[in-house]
Scaffold this motif. Structure first.
Motif, PDB file in Angstrom:
ATOM      1  N   SER A 111       0.829  -1.202   0.000  1.00 30.56           N
ATOM      2  CA  SER A 111       0.000   0.000   0.000  1.00 30.56           C
ATOM      3  C   SER A 111       0.863   1.251   0.000  1.00 30.56           C
ATOM      4  O   SER A 111       0.614   2.206  -0.755  1.00 30.56           O
ATOM      5  N   ALA A 112       1.895   1.259   0.861  1.00 30.24           N
ATOM      6  CA  ALA A 112       2.775   2.417   0.941  1.00 30.24           C
ATOM      7  C   ALA A 112       3.530   2.634  -0.365  1.00 30.24           C
ATOM      8  O   ALA A 112       3.743   3.771  -0.798  1.00 30.24           O
ATOM      9  N   SER A 113       3.937   1.538  -1.015  1.00 32.40           N
ATOM     10  CA  SER A 113       4.667   1.652  -2.280  1.00 32.40           C
ATOM     11  C   SER A 113       3.770   2.223  -3.374  1.00 32.40           C
ATOM     12  O   SER A 113       4.202   3.078  -4.166  1.00 32.40           O
ATOM     13  N   LEU A 114       2.516   1.770  -3.424  1.00 28.89           N
ATOM     14  CA  LEU A 114       1.580   2.330  -4.385  1.00 28.89           C
ATOM     15  C   LEU A 114       1.355   3.812  -4.089  1.00 28.89           C
ATOM     16  O   LEU A 114       1.302   4.643  -5.010  1.00 28.89           O
ATOM     17  N   GLY A 115       1.257   4.147  -2.810  1.00 30.16           N
ATOM     18  CA  GLY A 115       1.129   5.557  -2.437  1.00 30.16           C
ATOM     19  C   GLY A 115       2.315   6.375  -2.894  1.00 30.16           C
ATOM     20  O   GLY A 115       2.161   7.517  -3.355  1.00 30.16           O
ATOM     21  N   ALA A 116       3.518   5.800  -2.778  1.00 26.00           N
ATOM     22  CA  ALA A 116       4.723   6.500  -3.228  1.00 26.00           C
ATOM     23  C   ALA A 116       4.681   6.752  -4.735  1.00 26.00           C
ATOM     24  O   ALA A 116       5.097   7.818  -5.213  1.00 26.00           O
ATOM     25  N   LEU A 117       4.179   5.776  -5.498  1.00 29.63           N
ATOM     26  CA  LEU A 117       4.076   5.947  -6.954  1.00 29.63           C
ATOM     27  C   LEU A 117       3.090   7.056  -7.306  1.00 29.63           C
ATOM     28  O   LEU A 117       3.311   7.827  -8.249  1.00 29.63           O
ATOM     29  N   LEU A 118       1.998   7.144  -6.551  1.00 24.77           N
ATOM     30  CA  LEU A 118       1.014   8.197  -6.802  1.00 24.77           C
ATOM     31  C   LEU A 118       1.529   9.558  -6.353  1.00 24.77           C
ATOM     32  O   LEU A 118       1.309  10.575  -7.017  1.00 24.77           O
ATOM     33  N   ARG A 119       2.234   9.586  -5.233  1.00 23.81           N
ATOM     34  CA  ARG A 119       2.852  10.843  -4.777  1.00 23.81           C
ATOM     35  C   ARG A 119       3.882  11.326  -5.791  1.00 23.81           C
ATOM     36  O   ARG A 119       4.005  12.533  -6.047  1.00 23.81           O
ATOM     37  N   ALA A 120       4.637  10.385  -6.371  1.00 23.67           N
ATOM     38  CA  ALA A 120       5.649  10.750  -7.370  1.00 23.67           C
ATOM     39  C   ALA A 120       5.008  11.298  -8.642  1.00 23.67           C
ATOM     40  O   ALA A 120       5.684  11.912  -9.469  1.00 23.67           O
ATOM     41  N   ARG A 121       3.707  11.085  -8.785  1.00 21.91           N
ATOM     42  CA  ARG A 121       2.966  11.636  -9.923  1.00 21.91           C
ATOM     43  C   ARG A 121       2.295  12.961  -9.581  1.00 21.91           C
ATOM     44  O   ARG A 121       1.585  13.549 -10.405  1.00 21.91           O
ATOM     45  N   GLY A 122       2.499  13.410  -8.345  1.00 20.90           N
ATOM     46  CA  GLY A 122       1.985  14.711  -7.948  1.00 20.90           C
ATOM     47  C   GLY A 122       0.633  14.719  -7.286  1.00 20.90           C
ATOM     48  O   GLY A 122       0.075  15.796  -7.020  1.00 20.90           O
ATOM     49  N   TYR A 123       0.065  13.543  -6.970  1.00 18.53           N
ATOM     50  CA  TYR A 123      -1.259  13.501  -6.348  1.00 18.53           C
ATOM     51  C   TYR A 123      -1.171  13.683  -4.831  1.00 18.53           C
ATOM     52  O   TYR A 123      -0.194  13.289  -4.198  1.00 18.53           O
ATOM     53  N   ARG A 124      -2.226  14.291  -4.286  1.00 22.53           N
ATOM     54  CA  ARG A 124      -2.341  14.382  -2.830  1.00 22.53           C
ATOM     55  C   ARG A 124      -2.907  13.052  -2.332  1.00 22.53           C
ATOM     56  O   ARG A 124      -4.045  12.692  -2.645  1.00 22.53           O
ATOM     57  N   VAL A 125      -2.111  12.344  -1.567  1.00 22.49           N
ATOM     58  CA  VAL A 125      -2.443  10.972  -1.161  1.00 22.49           C
ATOM     59  C   VAL A 125      -2.425  10.863   0.356  1.00 22.49           C
ATOM     60  O   VAL A 125      -1.609  11.504   1.025  1.00 22.49           O
ATOM     61  N   THR A 126      -3.310  10.069   0.897  1.00 24.27           N
ATOM     62  CA  THR A 126      -3.222   9.690   2.301  1.00 24.27           C
ATOM     63  C   THR A 126      -3.507   8.199   2.405  1.00 24.27           C
ATOM     64  O   THR A 126      -3.884   7.559   1.419  1.00 24.27           O
ATOM     65  N   ARG A 152     -15.871   6.915   8.663  1.00 24.31           N
ATOM     66  CA  ARG A 152     -14.508   7.128   9.150  1.00 24.31           C
ATOM     67  C   ARG A 152     -13.499   7.172   7.998  1.00 24.31           C
ATOM     68  O   ARG A 152     -12.550   7.948   8.025  1.00 24.31           O
ATOM     69  N   ILE A 153     -13.685   6.331   7.004  1.00 25.47           N
ATOM     70  CA  ILE A 153     -12.775   6.342   5.857  1.00 25.47           C
ATOM     71  C   ILE A 153     -12.859   7.677   5.131  1.00 25.47           C
ATOM     72  O   ILE A 153     -11.831   8.288   4.777  1.00 25.47           O
ATOM     73  N   LYS A 154     -14.081   8.163   4.912  1.00 28.46           N
ATOM     74  CA  LYS A 154     -14.254   9.432   4.208  1.00 28.46           C
ATOM     75  C   LYS A 154     -13.693  10.601   5.011  1.00 28.46           C
ATOM     76  O   LYS A 154     -13.054  11.494   4.452  1.00 28.46           O
ATOM     77  N   VAL A 155     -13.918  10.595   6.315  1.00 26.91           N
ATOM     78  CA  VAL A 155     -13.407  11.674   7.165  1.00 26.91           C
ATOM     79  C   VAL A 155     -11.880  11.695   7.156  1.00 26.91           C
ATOM     80  O   VAL A 155     -11.257  12.764   7.122  1.00 26.91           O
ATOM     81  N   ALA A 156     -11.250  10.506   7.171  1.00 30.17           N
ATOM     82  CA  ALA A 156      -9.780  10.446   7.128  1.00 30.17           C
ATOM     83  C   ALA A 156      -9.256  11.087   5.847  1.00 30.17           C
ATOM     84  O   ALA A 156      -8.260  11.824   5.864  1.00 30.17           O
ATOM     85  N   GLY A 157      -9.926  10.812   4.716  1.00 32.27           N
ATOM     86  CA  GLY A 157      -9.519  11.436   3.466  1.00 32.27           C
ATOM     87  C   GLY A 157      -9.732  12.926   3.475  1.00 32.27           C
ATOM     88  O   GLY A 157      -8.879  13.705   3.002  1.00 32.27           O
ATOM     89  N   GLU A 158     -10.858  13.385   4.041  1.00 24.01           N
ATOM     90  CA  GLU A 158     -11.140  14.815   4.111  1.00 24.01           C
ATOM     91  C   GLU A 158     -10.150  15.537   5.028  1.00 24.01           C
ATOM     92  O   GLU A 158      -9.693  16.642   4.717  1.00 24.01           O
ATOM     93  N   ASN A 159      -9.809  14.921   6.158  1.00 23.22           N
ATOM     94  CA  ASN A 159      -8.845  15.530   7.078  1.00 23.22           C
ATOM     95  C   ASN A 159      -7.492  15.755   6.415  1.00 23.22           C
ATOM     96  O   ASN A 159      -6.771  16.697   6.744  1.00 23.22           O
ATOM     97  N   ALA A 160      -7.146  14.860   5.478  1.00 19.08           N
ATOM     98  CA  ALA A 160      -5.850  14.960   4.802  1.00 19.08           C
ATOM     99  C   ALA A 160      -5.927  15.834   3.552  1.00 19.08           C
ATOM    100  O   ALA A 160      -4.890  16.117   2.944  1.00 19.08           O
ATOM    101  N   GLY A 161      -7.119  16.237   3.163  1.00 22.77           N
ATOM    102  CA  GLY A 161      -7.253  16.981   1.916  1.00 22.77           C
ATOM    103  C   GLY A 161      -6.769  16.181   0.725  1.00 22.77           C
ATOM    104  O   GLY A 161      -6.176  16.703  -0.216  1.00 22.77           O
ATOM    105  N   ALA A 162      -7.057  14.872   0.741  1.00 27.15           N
ATOM    106  CA  ALA A 162      -6.489  13.961  -0.250  1.00 27.15           C
ATOM    107  C   ALA A 162      -7.349  13.878  -1.510  1.00 27.15           C
ATOM    108  O   ALA A 162      -8.570  14.018  -1.471  1.00 27.15           O
ATOM    109  N   GLU A 163      -6.656  13.619  -2.614  1.00 26.05           N
ATOM    110  CA  GLU A 163      -7.330  13.271  -3.861  1.00 26.05           C
ATOM    111  C   GLU A 163      -7.516  11.765  -3.965  1.00 26.05           C
ATOM    112  O   GLU A 163      -8.472  11.289  -4.575  1.00 26.05           O
TER     113      GLU A 163
END
Length: 564
Positions: A20-35, A124-135
């Protein structure tokens, strides 16, 4: 907001967190806001009261949450502070639903798993994403598909596709393909059964990721695709690598990032993975190597010290060096003495000594011996949380002349309680979530080594994470300083406590003897190593270089020796 759900099958501990973290790193490297969110189906409210041997370390977030260690992986790989509410447990969900029922929020309703429990999970899942301002939100479902305790969470994530739409939800399933040496073949049947079990609860994976010893042959990939009804170019091999920081590169090379872009209708972006390439290059081909003794009591379970180990790796990257760990069971040092040669046999061949945090009396005297050896032999020392308290106890006994000095955690009748329970902890009865937790400020004294490590030689304030109940007893700080100990950092603005709680100490004239009450390892990143760890490894390398050249290391001529 888009959601990627990561589930696991066949066996636990496959590495869903790293995937999961590695996929997140790939998305972050593409410029997306990820949590990232970790779901743990156990009934505990959080990980704070669990045994390290069972669940590994407890990772503390900036907000003070005691979480699963996978949250630490997310923070390191994403280079982000994960916001509150990102570790969801069964205990939290049911506690909130029961609270609402008692408050009358469900008047006239029969409260049930569906829809009340599943709705709370989705909220809770949606709130976690909103708290992070994630895409994009990555959600790892702990445990294994087929576990009874996971069923409400699987039902909740199944509903997400209906709630949010096909283009906004992706399911990734991680399984195991074992290799049988007797028949020289990979076996796909466990993966087939795992996907079938996932489908039985209404979820068809969009991507199958397979853990294996080696990269899967193309014919095995085709077979998995055929029997799981997943396209062949969406079956990925997560094979064994020498270090977890290679995983994002290996998955990107296979096209995982592009597959996610297609499935979630994202714009095609070329990722910037330079930081991972550089880190892997240094880890695999360093110019130097150094050996650090880690004197702890959970040495049979490296995950109990995961953030410490990663911080040493980050420090090695910063110093272009491989950091080798020599595991020292502190209990084996309990009865060792320098006169009998026991300490020299255990510690004589290392370049630095690290004493980590922990709780309980087991192995304490051994850790004190390790701190004394480092102090009297000019060996670089880094103490973390309990490791700082250990250093203070050792210094009080052997330099300040406070015979029998100890912590009230280990000896409530000690004649000199140089470590004592924090005043705000005295009236606390419960254990879960009641320690001093999360980010706290540290005022660093000008001209000290630790201030220099943080890049503020003239002094200033930094923030580090904490997890403790005991502190250096302020009644003894003056005597310790008179004996030569430097209190290099304090907590500012503590009401009624004068200069504040002791946050860091060091010994002047020693090549490197630094200890902190905080846990700086929780904020260390591959691209931004923790300053105390980077300085510690640099000092260990300097000692090693000095020994090889036959010259004394910096500061060793004037190191303090026992005087009591």
């Amino acid at each position: 907001m888009k959601y990627i759900f990561v589930t696991g099958g066949v066996v636990s501990s496959l590495g869903k967190g790293v995937a999961s973290a590695s996929l997140g790193a790939l998305l972050r490297a593409r410029g997306y806001r990820v949590t990232a969110v970790k779901i743990d189906p156990y009934i505990n409210i959080d990980a704070g009261t669990m045994r390290p041997y069972e669940h590994g370390e407890v990772f503390v977030t900036a907000s003070g949450a005691e979480t699963d260690l996978d949250i630490g992986n997310y923070e390191r790989f994403l280079d982000l502070d994960i916001p509150p509410g990102s570790n969801i447990t069964t205990g939290q969900v049911y506690q909130e639903v029961i609270r609402k029922e008692r408050a009358g929020d469900y008047l006239s309703q029969t409260v049930q798993v569906i829809p009340h429990i599943t709705d709370e999970i989705k909220r809770r899942i949606k709130v976690a994403g909103e708290n992070a301002g994630a895409e994009i939100v990555l959600i790892e479902v702990g445990g294994t598909v087929g576990d009874i305790e996971s069923l409400p969470f699987l039902e909740a994530i199944r509903q997400f596709r209906f709630d949010e739409g096909d283009e906004n939800v992706l399911y990734l399933h991680l399984t195991l393909v074992p290799y049988l040496g007797t028949s020289n073949e990979f076996k796909t049947k466990p993966t087939q059964h795992s996907v079938a079990t996932l489908r039985s609860v209404g979820i068809s994976p969009d991507i199958v990721m397979v853990r294996s010893k080696e990269k899967l042959p193309s014919e095995i990939t085709r077979k998995i695709a055929l029997f799981t009804s997943v396209r062949e170019n969406r079956v990925f091999s997560s094979f064994d690598v020498s270090h977890v920081y290679e995983v994002p590169l290996a998955l990107e090379e296979q096209g995982l990032g592009k597959a996610v872009e297609d499935l979630l209708k994202l714009e095609r972006v070329h990722p910037n993975l330079g930081v991972w390439s550089n880190a892997v290059r240094t880890i695999k081909q360093p110019t130097r190597a150094v050996t650090i003794a880690l004197a702890g009591k959970y040495t049979a379970m490296p995950d109990a010290y995961l953030s410490l180990l990663e911080s040493l790796t980050h420090a090695g990257i910063a110093n272009d060096a491989r950091v080798n760990i020599k595991w020292i069971n502190a209990e084996e040092l309990d009865n060792s003495s320098e006169e009998e040669g026991g300490l020299e046999a255990q510690l004589g061949d290392v370049d630095g000594i690290l004493v980590p945090g922990g709780f309980g009396i087991r192995g304490i005297e051994g850790k004190i011996h390790a701190a004394e050896y480092a102090r009297t032999h000019g060996v670089p020392y880094l103490g973390i949380c309990l490791g700082m308290q250990i250093a203070v106890i050792e210094y009080a006994r052997n330099v300040a002349g406070l015979e029998g000095a100890n912590s009230t955690e280990f000896d409530g009748y000690a004649p000199h309680k140089v470590i004592d329970l924090m005043p705000e902890q005295v009236e606390i009865a419960g254990l879960g979530g009641t320690m001093r937790l999360g980010d706290w400020p540290m005022d660093l004294k000008a001209g000290t080594k630790i201030a220099s490590l943080y890049g503020i030689p003239d002094g200033g304030t930094v923030r580090e994470r904490h997890r403790h109940r005991f502190e250096v007893n302020p009644a003894y700080t003056e005597r310790l300083q008179d004996a030569g100990l430097t209190i290099s950092g304090v907590t500012p603005g503590v009401a009624g406590r004068g200069a504040g709680l002791v946050e860091s100490i060091e010994i002047p004239g020693h090549p490197f003897f630094v200890a902190l009450q905080a846990h700086p390892e929780f904020k260390s990143r591959p691209m931004r190593p923790s300053p105390p760890f980077a300085g510690f490894v640099a000092a260990a390398l300097e000692r090693q270089s000095a020994e090889r050249s036959g010259r004394p290391s910096a500061g060793s001529e004037s190191q303090p020796m026992p005087s009591a």
